[in-house]
Structure formats: C-alpha cells, structure tokens
Design a protein around this motif. Structure first.
Motif, mmCIF file in Angstrom:
data_model
loop_
_atom_site.group_PDB
_atom_site.id
_atom_site.type_symbol
_atom_site.label_atom_id
_atom_site.label_comp_id
_atom_site.label_asym_id
_atom_site.label_seq_id
_atom_site.Cartn_x
_atom_site.Cartn_y
_atom_site.Cartn_z
ATOM 1 N N UNK A 152 0.839 -1.197 0.000
ATOM 2 C CA UNK A 152 0.000 0.000 0.000
ATOM 3 C C UNK A 152 0.874 1.247 0.000
ATOM 4 N N UNK A 153 0.247 2.385 -0.260
ATOM 5 C CA UNK A 153 0.931 3.666 -0.200
ATOM 6 C C UNK A 153 1.377 3.925 1.244
ATOM 7 N N UNK A 154 2.675 4.166 1.419
ATOM 8 C CA UNK A 154 3.246 4.197 2.763
ATOM 9 C C UNK A 154 2.852 5.444 3.543
ATOM 10 N N UNK A 155 2.742 6.582 2.881
ATOM 11 C CA UNK A 155 2.294 7.788 3.582
ATOM 12 C C UNK A 155 0.867 7.591 4.088
ATOM 13 N N UNK A 156 0.024 6.982 3.279
ATOM 14 C CA UNK A 156 -1.353 6.710 3.689
ATOM 15 C C UNK A 156 -1.384 5.789 4.906
ATOM 16 N N UNK A 157 -0.493 4.822 4.928
ATOM 17 C CA UNK A 157 -0.418 3.916 6.064
ATOM 18 C C UNK A 157 -0.009 4.658 7.339
ATOM 19 N N UNK A 158 0.887 5.624 7.215
ATOM 20 C CA UNK A 158 1.290 6.424 8.363
ATOM 21 C C UNK A 158 0.131 7.255 8.891
ATOM 22 N N UNK A 159 -0.683 7.800 7.985
ATOM 23 C CA UNK A 159 -1.858 8.577 8.397
ATOM 24 C C UNK A 159 -2.814 7.691 9.202
ATOM 25 N N UNK A 160 -3.047 6.497 8.724
ATOM 26 C CA UNK A 160 -3.950 5.590 9.428
ATOM 27 C C UNK A 160 -3.392 5.202 10.790
ATOM 28 N N UNK A 161 -2.094 5.015 10.866
ATOM 29 C CA UNK A 161 -1.478 4.659 12.143
ATOM 30 C C UNK A 161 -1.634 5.789 13.167
ATOM 31 N N UNK A 162 -1.404 7.023 12.736
ATOM 32 C CA UNK A 162 -1.588 8.150 13.657
ATOM 33 C C UNK A 162 -3.046 8.285 14.080
ATOM 34 N N UNK A 163 -3.961 7.990 13.177
ATOM 35 C CA UNK A 163 -5.388 8.036 13.525
ATOM 36 C C UNK A 163 -5.717 6.983 14.577
ATOM 37 N N UNK A 164 -5.109 5.817 14.463
ATOM 38 C CA UNK A 164 -5.310 4.770 15.465
ATOM 39 C C UNK A 164 -4.771 5.208 16.821
ATOM 40 N N UNK A 165 -3.640 5.931 16.830
ATOM 41 C CA UNK A 165 -3.083 6.408 18.089
ATOM 42 C C UNK A 165 -3.959 7.499 18.708
ATOM 43 N N UNK A 166 -4.662 8.264 17.888
ATOM 44 C CA UNK A 166 -5.637 9.226 18.424
ATOM 45 C C UNK A 166 -6.698 8.483 19.229
ATOM 46 N N UNK A 167 -7.226 7.395 18.664
ATOM 47 C CA UNK A 167 -8.261 6.624 19.348
ATOM 48 C C UNK A 167 -7.729 6.004 20.636
ATOM 49 N N UNK A 168 -6.482 5.484 20.598
ATOM 50 C CA UNK A 168 -5.901 4.867 21.795
ATOM 51 C C UNK A 168 -5.714 5.904 22.901
ATOM 52 N N UNK A 169 -5.231 7.090 22.552
ATOM 53 C CA UNK A 169 -5.028 8.133 23.561
ATOM 54 C C UNK A 169 -6.348 8.573 24.171
ATOM 55 N N UNK A 170 -7.381 8.695 23.343
ATOM 56 C CA UNK A 170 -8.709 9.026 23.866
ATOM 57 C C UNK A 170 -9.201 7.937 24.819
ATOM 58 N N UNK A 171 -8.896 6.694 24.496
ATOM 59 C CA UNK A 171 -9.291 5.592 25.376
ATOM 60 C C UNK A 171 -8.619 5.670 26.735
ATOM 61 N N UNK A 172 -7.350 6.058 26.765
ATOM 62 C CA UNK A 172 -6.639 6.180 28.045
ATOM 63 C C UNK A 172 -7.212 7.329 28.871
ATOM 64 N N UNK A 173 -7.531 8.440 28.195
ATOM 65 C CA UNK A 173 -8.170 9.550 28.913
ATOM 66 C C UNK A 173 -9.475 9.077 29.540
#
Length: 418
Positions: free
Chosen positions: A78-99
C-alpha cells in the motif's frame, strides 16, 4: 509493489516532501516523549507490582513481536504515507481511550493496588504499540523514495535528532509538569498531537505508488526472509540489535522505579533525567555523520557497542541525578551512532520492492525482544526484593544488562564486518 525510487527527489535542502515528513515526525515524536513518562508513571500509580509495571511496558512492545512481519507485507502493498496517516489516527483513538480510562477511575484508585486497571492500561498500550509498528515501518521504508541515497545519513541524522529533541528533551519534562496537574492531561495532549501529525502527513506529496505482482502472504514473507538470510551482515546486525534491545528493555522499563526508589526523584526529576539523556541523543544526531567520516561504519558500530555496558553499569551504581543523567546521555549518543550507521546501511542495500518486508523481519528480531527484556527485568526485581532491600533489587537488572552487553560487544568485535 513499492514506492518508486528510480528517480529520487531533489536534494534534501529543497525537498518539500521531506520537510513535511520531518514536521509530522517531529510532532509525533513529541507525543512519544510525553508517553515515555506518562505511561510508566500512570502504571506506577495503579500498582507497585514490578511485574505488572513490566507487563504494561511489554504490552506496548509486544506488537513488534506479533505483528511486524504481516505489517511489513502490508507496507510493500500500500501507499506508505497513507499507512502512516492511518497509524496516527489509530493512536488518536488509543489516547482518547486512556483519557476515558483515567476519568473512569474512582477518586481513591490512584496510589492503591489496581491490578485490573493496570491490565486495562496494558490493553491500550498494546493498541498504541500496534500503531507504532505500522507507522515506524512505513516511515523507514518511504524515506529512500523521498531523498536521494547520498542524503540518507543526513536525513536520518536530522530525523533522529528531531525525534530525540522532541521525544526525550521536550516531551518527558513536559509530561512531568502535566502529570503534576492531572494524570489525564498528557494523554489528552497526545490525542491532539497525533491528530496534527496525521493532518500534516496528508499534505505530503507522496512518490508514485507502483503495484507489482503479488504472491500469497506466506510467499511474500518467505521472499523477504530468504533475502535477509542471504545477507549475513544484516542478519547479524538484526540479531545483535535484538539482544541489545532485550538488555535495554530490561533496564529502561525499570528506570522509573529506579528513579523513585534509588535516586529519590519525583515526576519532574524523572523528566529531567530523561532530558539529560536526550542531550546525548541530540549530540549524536548532529555529530554522528561527521564522526563516521573518521571512524568508518565499522569503527562507529564498535564504538557504540562498547558504550552500552559501561552506561548500564553506571546507572546501576549511581545514587543521584547528575551521574545517572550523564550515563544516560552517553547511552543515547551511542544509540544514535548505531542507528545512523545501520539504518542507512539497510536503506541502501535492501531492494526497494523488498524494503518493507526485510525491514519488518529485521525489526522482528530487533524490537520483538524488548517485551522479553521488560518482563525479565520485572521478574528479576520481583524475585530479588523478597531477599534484599527494594533499591538493591531494582539495581540488579542493570548489572545483568551490563554483562549481557559486554558479550554483545565481544561478538561484534569478532564477527561483525561492515
């Protein structure tokens, strides 16, 4: 099946795609630096059991052991920049979960034994680690298609300097100050920072993506493995780095406990300790390319290897901030020197169409051993504190790591040739 690298982009100094990647990575590294203090500090508030604290750290790194190979195959598809965007989006969800987890805690929970909440934190740590596997493998794989090969040491040096400044120099003391306000605030900040990183990455003018012939997942994984086995120098570097990371995982997981129980530091003092270590990392990122012109890659690697056992030994013997911070600074410099040599070496040598898979298998060796070391360190302290004082038990893994790192240096001296 990979980003096109036949025509590298313009020189590093005028490469807008690199500059945007650099900016997003800097913001993401600041988040990682905040997490570096906030995660273990929250774990230590939920439990004083060293094994559970080690389990949280191990959960954060466990995806490197379980998911690295399939992520490498995905990275080549897959397009690697796109994969990085998705990974950061997943970390947004994880951080919200910890809060949300922190806000759900009873008012009297912090400072008490809360094994159940500690396991919940470990689950979010695993989710965060999964996103890091996705992002980091894609980031290392995309770089050779954004900058020209002669610029790789310089680009890597700049990226790791920014990573160290933001992740170790600014992030931990910032987290220490924020933790004093509220335990939830550092993770709320991370939510915003990961979102900013994802938005910046979306503006990167990614290289054209070329899809090649695909085999099955197993066939593609075997192809990457065969290439790595056929290139014994990179295979040896991977195995050595795995052993080094087991030692580092054992001691860095316990650094927060060592800081509290042996050095007598609070959250702000612990942040300052990490900042002192970051000074060495920054110096390494800025000077390593120049030093390597004098020592050559082989000499640089051996110089880095000999520093690790000395630093672990000093950390185990230290009694205060200054000496421990100095040892941590040297360790960080050595780590940066090792990275500049070995990552640039891999990026030049591994074919573009195999870079994601070979990198992932390499990092399976390298990063997959961190959770093993984290659990081992916690188990050593848990066993020894029944027989000796707490501060003495917390120091013991540092002596084990010093001995293990000495053996790694001897192996490198005898068998490694770059």
């Amino acid at each position: 099946m990979t980003d096109s690298v036949s025509e590298p982009r313009s020189r590093l100094s005028i490469n807008s795609a690199y500059h945007r990647l650099f900016g997003a990575s800097s913001v993401s590294s600041l988040s990682d630096g905040v997490s570096q203090l906030a995660f273990p500090w929250l774990a230590s508030l939920l439990t004083r059991d060293p094994f559970l604290i080690g389990a949280v750290a191990a959960a954060h790194r466990l995806p490197w052991l379980l998911l690295t190979v399939p992520v490498g195959i995905l990275t080549d598809r897959v397009q690697r920049i796109s994969l990085m965007v998705r990974a950061d989006s997943l970390r947004v969800l994880a951080s919200l979960g910890i809060v949300a987890l922190i806000l759900a805690l009873p008012d009297t929970a912090l400072g008490q034994e809360n094994a159940g909440w500690a396991y919940a934190l470990a689950a979010f740590a695993f989710l965060t680690g999964t996103a890091e596997v996705l992002r980091d493998n894609a980031a290392q794989t995309v770089l050779p298609s954004i900058v020209s090969k002669p610029d790789l040491e310089r680009a890597n040096g700049q990226l790791w300097t920014a990573e160290t400044v933001m992740g170790s120099f600014i992030g931990p003391p910032l987290a220490g100050a924020l933790v004093a306000v509220s335990t939830a605030v550092p993770f709320a900040l991370n939510t915003a920072l990961y979102a900013i990183s994802a938005l910046v990455l979306r503006t990167v003018d990614a290289p054209p993506f070329v899809r090649g012939t695909r085999g099955s997942v197993l066939e593609e994984a075997v192809e990457g493995w065969r290439w790595l086995v056929a290139h014994v120098v990179i295979l040896r570097i991977a195995v050595m780095l795995g052993c080094m990371h087991a030692m580092a995982g054992m001691v860095m997981t316990l650094l927060e406990l060592l800081s509290q129980d042996a050095y007598g530091l609070d959250s702000v003092g612990y942040g300052l300790l990490l900042t002192m270590g970051a000074v060495g990392g920054v110096a390494g990122g800025l000077t390593a390319p120049r030093l390597l012109r004098l020592t050559g890659p082989h000499g640089g690697v051996l110089l880095a290897l000999v520093a690790f056992p000395v630093c672990f030994l000093i950390l185990g013997l230290a009694n205060g901030l200054i000496i421990a911070g100095g040892a941590l600074a040297v360790q960080m410099y050595a780590s940066m020197l090792w990275n500049v040599v070995t990552v640039s070496y891999r990026q030049r040598l591994i074919p573009a169409e195999l870079l994601g898979r070979v990198n992932s298998i390499y990092r399976l060796f390298a990063w997959g051993m961190i959770p093993v070391g984290a659990l081992l360190g916690g188990a050593i302290v848990g066993a020894l504190e029944q027989e000796m004082a707490r501060d003495a038990a917390v120091r013991a893994p540092y002596f084990v790591a010093a001995a293990g790192s000495t053996l790694i240096w001897i192996y490198g001296l005898l068998r490694l040739r770059l």
